[in-house]
Design an enzyme around this catalytic site. Structure first.
Site, PDB file in Angstrom:
ATOM      1  N   GLY A  13      64.738  11.742 -11.250  1.00  0.00           N
ATOM      2  CA  GLY A  13      64.420  13.098 -10.290  1.00  0.00           C
ATOM      3  C   GLY A  13      63.205  13.743 -10.911  1.00  0.00           C
ATOM      4  CB  SER A  15      59.263  13.542  -7.680  1.00  0.00           C
ATOM      5  OG  SER A  15      60.729  13.651  -7.124  1.00  0.00           O
ATOM      6  NE  ARG A  16      61.768  16.632  -4.087  1.00  0.00           N
ATOM      7  CZ  ARG A  16      63.059  17.210  -3.693  1.00  0.00           C
ATOM      8  NH1 ARG A  16      63.410  18.585  -3.616  1.00  0.00           N
ATOM      9  NH2 ARG A  16      64.001  16.098  -3.308  1.00  0.00           N
ATOM     10  CB  VAL A  65      70.354   7.706  -9.116  1.00  0.00           C
ATOM     11  CG1 VAL A  65      69.113   7.862  -9.757  1.00  0.00           C
ATOM     12  CG2 VAL A  65      70.823   8.723  -8.381  1.00  0.00           C
ATOM     13  CB  SER A 143      75.774  22.835 -12.224  1.00  0.00           C
ATOM     14  OG  SER A 143      75.770  24.139 -11.618  1.00  0.00           O
ATOM     15  CE1 TYR A 157      74.729  20.297  -7.329  1.00  0.00           C
ATOM     16  CE2 TYR A 157      75.804  22.286  -8.191  1.00  0.00           C
ATOM     17  CZ  TYR A 157      74.691  21.525  -8.209  1.00  0.00           C
ATOM     18  OH  TYR A 157      73.728  21.936  -9.129  1.00  0.00           O
ATOM     19  CB  ALA A 159      84.360  18.247  -7.887  1.00  0.00           C
ATOM     20  CE  LYS A 161      74.707  18.786 -10.796  1.00  0.00           C
ATOM     21  NZ  LYS A 161      73.669  17.759 -11.248  1.00  0.00           N
ATOM     22  CB  ILE A 190      67.267  26.708 -11.666  1.00  0.00           C
ATOM     23  CG1 ILE A 190      68.181  26.734 -13.041  1.00  0.00           C
ATOM     24  CG2 ILE A 190      65.768  26.324 -12.089  1.00  0.00           C
ATOM     25  CD1 ILE A 190      68.299  27.871 -14.015  1.00  0.00           C
TER      26      ILE A 190
HETATM   27  N1  LIG Z   1      68.244  24.368  -9.017  1.00  0.00           N
HETATM   28  C1  LIG Z   1      69.400  24.846  -9.536  1.00  0.00           C
HETATM   29  O1  LIG Z   1      69.752  26.169  -9.268  1.00  0.00           O
HETATM   30  C2  LIG Z   1      70.174  24.034 -10.336  1.00  0.00           C
HETATM   31  C3  LIG Z   1      71.326  24.699 -11.099  1.00  0.00           C
HETATM   32  C4  LIG Z   1      72.103  23.881 -11.910  1.00  0.00           C
HETATM   33  C5  LIG Z   1      71.893  22.449 -11.817  1.00  0.00           C
HETATM   34  N2  LIG Z   1      70.666  21.758 -11.141  1.00  0.00           N
HETATM   35  C6  LIG Z   1      70.589  20.371 -11.067  1.00  0.00           C
HETATM   36  O2  LIG Z   1      69.453  19.954 -11.703  1.00  0.00           O
HETATM   37  C7  LIG Z   1      69.193  18.937 -11.263  1.00  0.00           C
HETATM   38  C8  LIG Z   1      67.697  18.875 -10.575  1.00  0.00           C
HETATM   39  O3  LIG Z   1      67.711  19.939  -9.588  1.00  0.00           O
HETATM   40  P1  LIG Z   1      66.519  20.801  -8.860  1.00  0.00           P
HETATM   41  O4  LIG Z   1      66.798  22.114  -8.959  1.00  0.00           O
HETATM   42  O5  LIG Z   1      65.292  20.271  -9.797  1.00  0.00           O
HETATM   43  O6  LIG Z   1      66.363  20.066  -7.623  1.00  0.00           O
HETATM   44  P2  LIG Z   1      65.332  19.297  -6.606  1.00  0.00           P
HETATM   45  O7  LIG Z   1      63.736  20.362  -6.730  1.00  0.00           O
HETATM   46  O8  LIG Z   1      65.663  19.197  -5.190  1.00  0.00           O
HETATM   47  O9  LIG Z   1      64.767  17.961  -7.019  1.00  0.00           O
HETATM   48  C9  LIG Z   1      65.994  16.773  -6.987  1.00  0.00           C
HETATM   49  C10 LIG Z   1      65.433  15.475  -7.596  1.00  0.00           C
HETATM   50  O10 LIG Z   1      66.615  14.585  -7.465  1.00  0.00           O
HETATM   51  C11 LIG Z   1      65.706  13.400  -6.892  1.00  0.00           C
HETATM   52  N3  LIG Z   1      66.720  12.876  -6.093  1.00  0.00           N
HETATM   53  C12 LIG Z   1      67.483  13.303  -5.068  1.00  0.00           C
HETATM   54  N4  LIG Z   1      68.431  12.426  -4.498  1.00  0.00           N
HETATM   55  C13 LIG Z   1      68.218  11.138  -5.269  1.00  0.00           C
HETATM   56  C14 LIG Z   1      68.652   9.911  -5.248  1.00  0.00           C
HETATM   57  N5  LIG Z   1      69.599   9.439  -4.590  1.00  0.00           N
HETATM   58  N6  LIG Z   1      68.234   9.103  -6.134  1.00  0.00           N
HETATM   59  C15 LIG Z   1      67.300   9.371  -6.858  1.00  0.00           C
HETATM   60  N7  LIG Z   1      66.864  10.430  -7.228  1.00  0.00           N
HETATM   61  C16 LIG Z   1      67.290  11.415  -6.127  1.00  0.00           C
HETATM   62  C17 LIG Z   1      64.662  14.078  -5.893  1.00  0.00           C
HETATM   63  O11 LIG Z   1      63.567  13.039  -5.567  1.00  0.00           O
HETATM   64  P3  LIG Z   1      62.686  13.051  -4.430  1.00  0.00           P
HETATM   65  O12 LIG Z   1      61.625  14.081  -4.711  1.00  0.00           O
HETATM   66  O13 LIG Z   1      62.136  11.706  -4.327  1.00  0.00           O
HETATM   67  O14 LIG Z   1      63.679  13.459  -3.016  1.00  0.00           O
HETATM   68  C18 LIG Z   1      64.120  14.971  -6.830  1.00  0.00           C
HETATM   69  O15 LIG Z   1      63.194  14.422  -7.888  1.00  0.00           O
HETATM   70  C19 LIG Z   1      70.195  18.451 -10.151  1.00  0.00           C
HETATM   71  O16 LIG Z   1      70.986  17.458 -10.745  1.00  0.00           O
HETATM   72  C20 LIG Z   1      70.795  19.647  -9.776  1.00  0.00           C
HETATM   73  O17 LIG Z   1      72.104  19.488  -9.220  1.00  0.00           O
HETATM   74  C21 LIG Z   1      70.144  22.541 -10.265  1.00  0.00           C
END
Ligand SMILES: NC(=O)c1ccc[n+]([C@@H]2O[C@H](COP(=O)([O-])OP(=O)(O)OC[C@H]3O[C@@H](n4cnc5c(N)ncnc54)[C@H](OP(=O)(O)O)[C@@H]3O)[C@@H](O)[C@H]2O)c1
Length: 250
Positions: A13, A15-16, A65, A143, A157, A159, A161, A190
């Site tokens: 993940g 990329s973003r 994944v 999370s 979600y 569950a 995490k 975030i």
């Molecule tokens: N943002 C929050 O508030 C927050 C809080 C707590 C935990 N988290 C956790 O932190 C992690 C990153 O979140 P983020 O906020 O950075 O999310 P995001 O900006 O939406 O980025 C998600 C990343 O996951 C990749 N991805 C999604 N589905 C996938 C799959 N089936 N196989 C491989 N890669 C996949 C995406 O790839 P593509 O770019 O190619 O789509 C992207 O790189 C996640 O596990 C999320 O649950 C986030």
């Protein structure tokens, strides 16, 4: 001083959002970075371009994944290209806003498949390489929703995490003899693409309950992950680092 010179990190993940911030930070600390993306090739290419500015190797790999064969071939390609994997950061993940009565079996299975199954099988695959190397660092991204239940996101979600937190502890025990540490971070709300689609009024209401009074940034999460992935965290395994603006202060 955190230093990753001579090390290679694999960031799912990447990329973003949080994964992207980790790739850029570790590259700044002298780490070679391999990132994965699912569909966003252009965003992954941008991360590789920025990471590569430090003169170290950086490469992106497409990998869903939820597919074990893709995890396996991606891992083989990374080892072939970089020779080793010292750090694994599992940041690939999805979220969903869905009310309890509306949550379908398909929603449940897809969430578990990406967030929980994907995280486990990436750990399983890369642990094999780390065991050969007799050391390594794994950091999973859980999370606060997995600790206290979600406020905006669905039960599926939260569950998934909670599962990530527990598999981190189990894998930490399993990996002890090989010198691999396994930890996770539990970020609060975030500011990334993931949360940009959340209803604004619910975000505002949640932000009002955060002692620091704001969302966190992907860079702030990456700082915590980098610490757990570094030699500075040599005596830490099986733990969860809260990165939530003081949410548990009450
Ligand atoms: N943002 C929050 O508030 C927050 C809080 C707590 C935990 N988290 C956790 O932190 C992690 C990153 O979140 P983020 O906020 O950075 O999310 P995001 O900006 O939406 O980025 C998600 C990343 O996951 C990749 N991805 C999604 N589905 C996938 C799959 N089936 N196989 C491989 N890669 C996949 C995406 O790839 P593509 O770019 O190619 O789509 C992207 O790189 C996640 O596990 C999320 O649950 C986030």
């Amino acid at each position: 001083m955190i230093n990753f010179h001579g090390k290679t990190a694999l960031i799912t993940g990447g990329s973003r959002g949080i994964g992207r911030a980790c790739a850029l930070l570790l590259a700044r600390f002298g780490c070679q970075v391999a990132i994965t993306y699912q569909s966003n090739e252009a965003a992954a290419a941008e991360v590789i371009k920025s990471s590569g500015q430090h003169g170290l190797a950086a490469k992106a790999y497409r990998c869903d994944v939820t597919k074990l064969d893709e995890i396996s071939s991606m891992a083989q390609s990374v080892v072939k290209d970089f020779g080793r994997i010292d750090v694994l950061i599992n940041s690939a993940g999805i979220s969903q806003i869905v009310a309890v009565p509306d949550l379908t079996e398909e929603d449940w299975d897809h969430m578990m498949s990406v967030n929980l199954k994907g995280t486990f099988f990436c750990c399983q695959e890369i642990l094999k390489q780390m065991q050969i190397q007799k050391g390594g660092r794994i950091v999973n991204v859980a999370s606060t929703a997995g600790q206290v239940g979600g406020f905006i996101v669905g039960v599926n979600y939260s569950a998934s995490k909670a599962g990530v937190i527990c598999l981190t502890k189990s894998l930490a025990k399993y990996a002890l003899p090989s010198g691999v540490t396994v930890n996770c971070v539990a970020p609060g709300l975030i500011d990334t693409e993931m949360t940009s689609s959340y209803p604004r009024e619910r975000v505002s209401s949640l932000v009002a309950s955060i002692p620091m009074g704001r969302m966190g940034s992907a860079d702030e999460v990456a700082n915590g992950i980098a610490f757990l992935a570094s030699d500075a965290a040599s005596y830490i395994t099986g733990t969860t680092l809260y990165i939530n603006g003081g949410t548990y202060l009450g």
